[in-house]
Scaffold this active site. Structure first.
Site, mmCIF file in Angstrom:
data_model
loop_
_atom_site.group_PDB
_atom_site.id
_atom_site.type_symbol
_atom_site.label_atom_id
_atom_site.label_comp_id
_atom_site.label_asym_id
_atom_site.label_seq_id
_atom_site.Cartn_x
_atom_site.Cartn_y
_atom_site.Cartn_z
ATOM 1 N N ASN A 150 -12.693 13.575 13.412
ATOM 2 C CA ASN A 150 -14.007 13.492 14.073
ATOM 3 C C ASN A 150 -14.010 12.571 15.297
ATOM 4 O O ASN A 150 -14.628 12.874 16.306
ATOM 5 C CB ASN A 150 -15.096 13.133 13.073
ATOM 6 C CG ASN A 150 -14.837 11.842 12.360
ATOM 7 O OD1 ASN A 150 -13.693 11.413 12.200
ATOM 8 N ND2 ASN A 150 -15.883 11.181 11.930
ATOM 9 N N GLY A 230 -10.689 9.183 6.016
ATOM 10 C CA GLY A 230 -10.969 10.591 5.749
ATOM 11 C C GLY A 230 -11.953 10.732 4.609
ATOM 12 O O GLY A 230 -12.749 9.817 4.338
ATOM 13 N N SER A 231 -11.881 11.869 3.935
ATOM 14 C CA SER A 231 -12.875 12.163 2.903
ATOM 15 C C SER A 231 -12.618 11.357 1.629
ATOM 16 O O SER A 231 -11.497 10.914 1.366
ATOM 17 C CB SER A 231 -12.831 13.660 2.581
ATOM 18 O OG SER A 231 -11.567 13.971 2.017
ATOM 19 N N GLU A 252 -10.848 4.168 4.222
ATOM 20 C CA GLU A 252 -12.160 4.312 4.891
ATOM 21 C C GLU A 252 -12.641 5.734 4.643
ATOM 22 O O GLU A 252 -12.067 6.676 5.189
ATOM 23 C CB GLU A 252 -12.022 4.072 6.399
ATOM 24 C CG GLU A 252 -11.469 2.726 6.776
ATOM 25 C CD GLU A 252 -12.461 1.597 6.563
ATOM 26 O OE1 GLU A 252 -13.597 1.850 6.118
ATOM 27 O OE2 GLU A 252 -12.083 0.453 6.848
ATOM 28 N N LEU A 253 -13.690 5.887 3.841
ATOM 29 C CA LEU A 253 -14.039 7.229 3.354
ATOM 30 C C LEU A 253 -15.428 7.674 3.809
ATOM 31 O O LEU A 253 -15.948 7.185 4.797
ATOM 32 C CB LEU A 253 -13.883 7.247 1.829
ATOM 33 C CG LEU A 253 -12.552 6.641 1.322
ATOM 34 C CD1 LEU A 253 -12.479 6.647 -0.180
ATOM 35 C CD2 LEU A 253 -11.351 7.352 1.936
ATOM 36 N N GLY A 254 -16.004 8.592 3.087
ATOM 37 C CA GLY A 254 -17.246 9.227 3.521
ATOM 38 C C GLY A 254 -18.471 8.346 3.355
ATOM 39 O O GLY A 254 -18.399 7.220 2.853
ATOM 40 N N CYS A 286 -18.703 9.293 10.040
ATOM 41 C CA CYS A 286 -18.791 8.754 8.673
ATOM 42 C C CYS A 286 -20.058 7.930 8.498
ATOM 43 O O CYS A 286 -20.640 7.895 7.428
ATOM 44 C CB CYS A 286 -17.561 7.910 8.360
ATOM 45 S SG CYS A 286 -17.279 6.615 9.575
ATOM 46 N N GLU A 380 -22.309 14.125 1.084
ATOM 47 C CA GLU A 380 -22.128 13.994 2.533
ATOM 48 C C GLU A 380 -22.230 15.378 3.180
ATOM 49 O O GLU A 380 -21.506 16.294 2.820
ATOM 50 C CB GLU A 380 -20.754 13.381 2.818
ATOM 51 C CG GLU A 380 -20.550 13.065 4.278
ATOM 52 C CD GLU A 380 -19.186 12.452 4.547
ATOM 53 O OE1 GLU A 380 -18.169 13.009 4.083
ATOM 54 O OE2 GLU A 380 -19.119 11.418 5.234
ATOM 55 N N PHE A 382 -22.257 15.861 6.788
ATOM 56 C CA PHE A 382 -21.361 15.810 7.945
ATOM 57 C C PHE A 382 -21.741 16.874 8.964
ATOM 58 O O PHE A 382 -20.888 17.593 9.491
ATOM 59 C CB PHE A 382 -19.902 15.973 7.497
ATOM 60 C CG PHE A 382 -18.982 14.973 8.158
ATOM 61 C CD1 PHE A 382 -19.207 13.611 8.065
ATOM 62 C CD2 PHE A 382 -17.874 15.397 8.897
ATOM 63 C CE1 PHE A 382 -18.375 12.693 8.682
ATOM 64 C CE2 PHE A 382 -17.029 14.482 9.517
ATOM 65 C CZ PHE A 382 -17.283 13.132 9.407
HETATM 66 P P1 NAD Z 1 -9.856 14.762 5.076
HETATM 67 O O1 NAD Z 1 -9.871 13.839 3.921
HETATM 68 O O2 NAD Z 1 -9.923 16.215 4.817
HETATM 69 O O3 NAD Z 1 -8.548 14.509 5.940
HETATM 70 C C1 NAD Z 1 -8.209 13.224 6.400
HETATM 71 C C2 NAD Z 1 -6.721 13.173 6.650
HETATM 72 O O4 NAD Z 1 -6.045 13.289 5.391
HETATM 73 C C3 NAD Z 1 -6.196 14.316 7.520
HETATM 74 O O5 NAD Z 1 -5.182 13.825 8.352
HETATM 75 C C4 NAD Z 1 -5.639 15.279 6.494
HETATM 76 O O6 NAD Z 1 -4.618 16.096 7.003
HETATM 77 C C5 NAD Z 1 -5.075 14.306 5.485
HETATM 78 N N1 NAD Z 1 -4.848 14.861 4.139
HETATM 79 C C6 NAD Z 1 -5.506 15.856 3.522
HETATM 80 N N2 NAD Z 1 -4.990 16.053 2.293
HETATM 81 C C7 NAD Z 1 -3.994 15.152 2.133
HETATM 82 C C8 NAD Z 1 -3.075 14.840 1.086
HETATM 83 N N3 NAD Z 1 -3.092 15.504 -0.069
HETATM 84 N N4 NAD Z 1 -2.193 13.833 1.282
HETATM 85 C C9 NAD Z 1 -2.182 13.140 2.440
HETATM 86 N N5 NAD Z 1 -3.012 13.392 3.461
HETATM 87 C C10 NAD Z 1 -3.912 14.379 3.319
HETATM 88 O O7 NAD Z 1 -11.039 14.287 6.036
HETATM 89 P P2 NAD Z 1 -11.472 14.932 7.413
HETATM 90 O O8 NAD Z 1 -12.190 16.202 7.128
HETATM 91 O O9 NAD Z 1 -10.339 14.937 8.358
HETATM 92 O O10 NAD Z 1 -12.512 13.841 7.952
HETATM 93 C C11 NAD Z 1 -13.849 13.823 7.598
HETATM 94 C C12 NAD Z 1 -14.095 12.793 6.505
HETATM 95 O O11 NAD Z 1 -13.626 11.527 6.947
HETATM 96 C C13 NAD Z 1 -15.571 12.592 6.217
HETATM 97 O O12 NAD Z 1 -15.730 12.477 4.824
HETATM 98 C C14 NAD Z 1 -15.881 11.284 6.902
HETATM 99 O O13 NAD Z 1 -16.981 10.587 6.360
HETATM 100 C C15 NAD Z 1 -14.616 10.535 6.730
HETATM 101 N N6 NAD Z 1 -14.506 9.488 7.728
HETATM 102 C C16 NAD Z 1 -14.581 8.190 7.334
HETATM 103 C C17 NAD Z 1 -14.535 7.180 8.278
HETATM 104 C C18 NAD Z 1 -14.644 5.737 7.882
HETATM 105 O O14 NAD Z 1 -14.281 4.882 8.691
HETATM 106 N N7 NAD Z 1 -15.145 5.425 6.715
HETATM 107 C C19 NAD Z 1 -14.380 7.507 9.624
HETATM 108 C C20 NAD Z 1 -14.309 8.850 9.981
HETATM 109 C C21 NAD Z 1 -14.352 9.831 9.024
#
Ligand code: NAD
Length: 491
Positions: A150, A230-231, A252-254, A286, A380, A382
């Site tokens: 994002n 990520g999520s 750092e998650l959702g 996020c 979430e 999003f």
């Molecule tokens: P995602 O969890 O789908 O992916 C995040 C990363 O993890 C990607 O690089 C993906 O390829 C990788 N990934 C996926 N499966 C994996 C596995 N099994 N092993 C290792 N890596 C794996 O998240 P997204 O869709 O890319 O991002 C959106 C999410 O991120 C939302 O939930 C958002 O709230 C969160 N987010 C959090 C913050 C924060 O600072 N808290 C900031 C931005 C986004």
């Protein structure tokens, strides 16, 4: 350097192709924008090995010299700002204004991280034996950084810069949605800055290979720390695996952040904070405002003026400055957004505007009569969706805000600063702001959530603590007495 159609991974200072590639789509057009190497476990392992081999020398380098590479990268990023902006638009669906913010902010992250080399402080401790007793920090070793799509440039940079500055070597795995803005272009900066080979590496892969690549990046014995953004679902898996291997992980998650608007709010501030917080980057942040909690007495005024403002937000091709609402990143995300909205309507929520889409462009949407049993309240979303919940008083506002599995950020709007501070003090979040939106960040602040929003903190001193080992070292000078039977010359 890589060309637009021939992107390669960056491992050990070399550009490496893979047997297979995957398609990197432009979400605004649906067209394939680039072909990206679909890395495997072997390439991830190779990257970890070169990072491990480079680490001791990197950590031993005088810290101003380490800082100089980050400062050079910041300057180069600014020089190539337009390249980054173009990629953020084409591969990430970002509005131009967002790309201007993201590139400017990212350069600041590299500079803040360069400053961190001067802040890896230890402590001298008292010793009852008269020893010189010290607590000192040492880099963890190799750190894996796994980043989302994002704010790809900003969040990859946040993850990688501080660990690098303080003597770790890094493997970055950007999101499959934004492998160029969130990874390969960053590698070009470091290559041009002359960073020693192996210190920074980028491995790309599709969602099909991410399980095995991710497993290697967490469980390889050389990897000592993980920065994951990520999520919650994926973060939980990474955290469990890191826990099993007894490794550090900053997660750092959702989020499902609340903006509380109290009776005495400055209405213009409330409207600005809500509009920006809900709709910046189509709500794909996020810390987006995902629940507007408004006190009864001002609910009608707020809702009417808010809907009028939201109707003015233009949706369309993000290359046009006037279109502040660009595309949703992919079909899966769009389907989730739409199901949250339609289910809420079936359960009694009122749709005041939006609720429709064309291609991946979702209209900014406002819902009222939103209740906790609706997914749009609890999960979430999003996306560009603003659910409004009306409450009777401040106590109810706090209870509704805290009625969430998430706890990332929050905002409260009130003219009474003391009341505002008292409210944010009681919110179950890692971050909270008075008279501002939940969407806020600076490179040096301790950023992170509680509950399902994560574990650990990124930013400034928090990153130094997360990516160093704190050790106790002593220098004995004859003051230590053992029990006499253990001494050769007891006295
Ligand atoms: P995602 O969890 O789908 O992916 C995040 C990363 O993890 C990607 O690089 C993906 O390829 C990788 N990934 C996926 N499966 C994996 C596995 N099994 N092993 C290792 N890596 C794996 O998240 P997204 O869709 O890319 O991002 C959106 C999410 O991120 C939302 O939930 C958002 O709230 C969160 N987010 C959090 C913050 C924060 O600072 N808290 C900031 C931005 C986004």
């Amino acid at each position: 350097m890589s060309s637009n159609n021939g992107y390669r991974m960056f491992i050990g200072g070399e550009w490496i192709s893979s047997d297979r590639t995957f398609a990197d789509l432009n979400p605004a057009t649906g067209e394939v924008w680039a072909e990206i190497p679909d890395g495997t476990r072997d390439e991830a392992r190779q990257a970890v090995e070169v990072a491990a081999a480079a680490q001791a020398e990197w950590a031993a380098m005088p810290h101003p010299q380490r800082a100089s590479y980050l400062l050079k990268a910041a300057d180069l990023l600014e020089k190539r700002k337009q390249d980054f902006m173009d990629v953020l638009i084409d591969e990430g669906g970002s509005w131009i204004g967002k790309t201007m913010f993201e590139t400017g902010y990212a350069a600041g992250i590299y500079r803040a991280a360069a400053a961190a080399v001067y802040q890896v402080n230890g402590e001298i401790l008292p010793s009852e034996h008269g020893k010189v007793s010290m607590a000192v920090r040492r880099p963890l070793g190799v750190v894996s950084v796994i980043a989302p799509w994002n704010f790809p440039l900003l969040l990859s940079s946040r993850g990688l810069t501080f660990p690098l500055a303080i003597g770790n070597t890094v493997i970055l795995k950007p999101s499959e949605e934004t492998p160029v803005a969130g990874g390969l272009l960053i590698a070009e900066l470091f290559e041009e800055a002359g960073l020693p080979p192996g210190v920074f590496n980028v491995v790309t892969c599709s969602r099909d290979n991410v399980e095995e690549v991710g497993d290697e990046l967490v469980s390889n014995p050389h990897v000592k720390g993980i920065s994951f953004t990520g999520s919650t679902a994926v973060g939980r898996q990474i955290g469990s695996k890191a826990g099993y291997h007894l490794k550090r992980a900053a997660l750092e998650l959702g989020g499902k952040d609340a903006l509380i608007i109290l009776n005495d709010a400055d209405m213009e501030r409330a409207l600005n904070a809500a509009t920006f917080g809900c709709f910046m980057h189509q709500g794909q942040i996020c810390m987006s405002v995902e629940r507007i909690i408004v006190e009864q007495a001002v609910a009608d005024e707020f809702t009417e003026r808010f809907v009028n403002k939201v109707k003015t937000l233009r949706v369309g091709n993000p290359r046009e400055m006037a279109n502040v609402i660009g595309p949703i990143i992919n079909q899966k995300q769009l389907d989730k957004i739409h199901s949250h909205v339609t289910e809420a309507m079936e359960q009694g929520a009122h749709l005041l505007t939006g609720g429709q889409y064309e291609g991946l462009f979702y209209q900014p949407t406002v819902l009222t009569q939103v209740r906790p049993e609706m997914r749009v309240f609890s999960e979430e979303t999003f996306g560009p969706v603003a659910p409004i919940i009306t409450v009777g008083d401040v106590e109810e506002a706090i209870a509704v805000a805290n009625n969430s599995d998430y706890g990332l950020s929050a905002g409260v709007i009130t003219r009474d600063e003391e009341k505002g501070l008292a409210v944010i003090n009681r919110l179950e979040t890692g971050i909270a702001h008075v008279n501002d939106s939940s969407v806020n960040d600076e490179p040096h602040v301790p950023f992170g959530g509680v509950k399902n929003s994560g574990l650990g903190r990124h930013g400034g001193r928090a990153s130094i603590e997360a990516f160093t080992e704190l050790r106790w070292l002593t220098l004995e000078r004859g003051g230590r007495h053992y029990p006499p039977p253990f001494m050769v010359n007891p006295h």
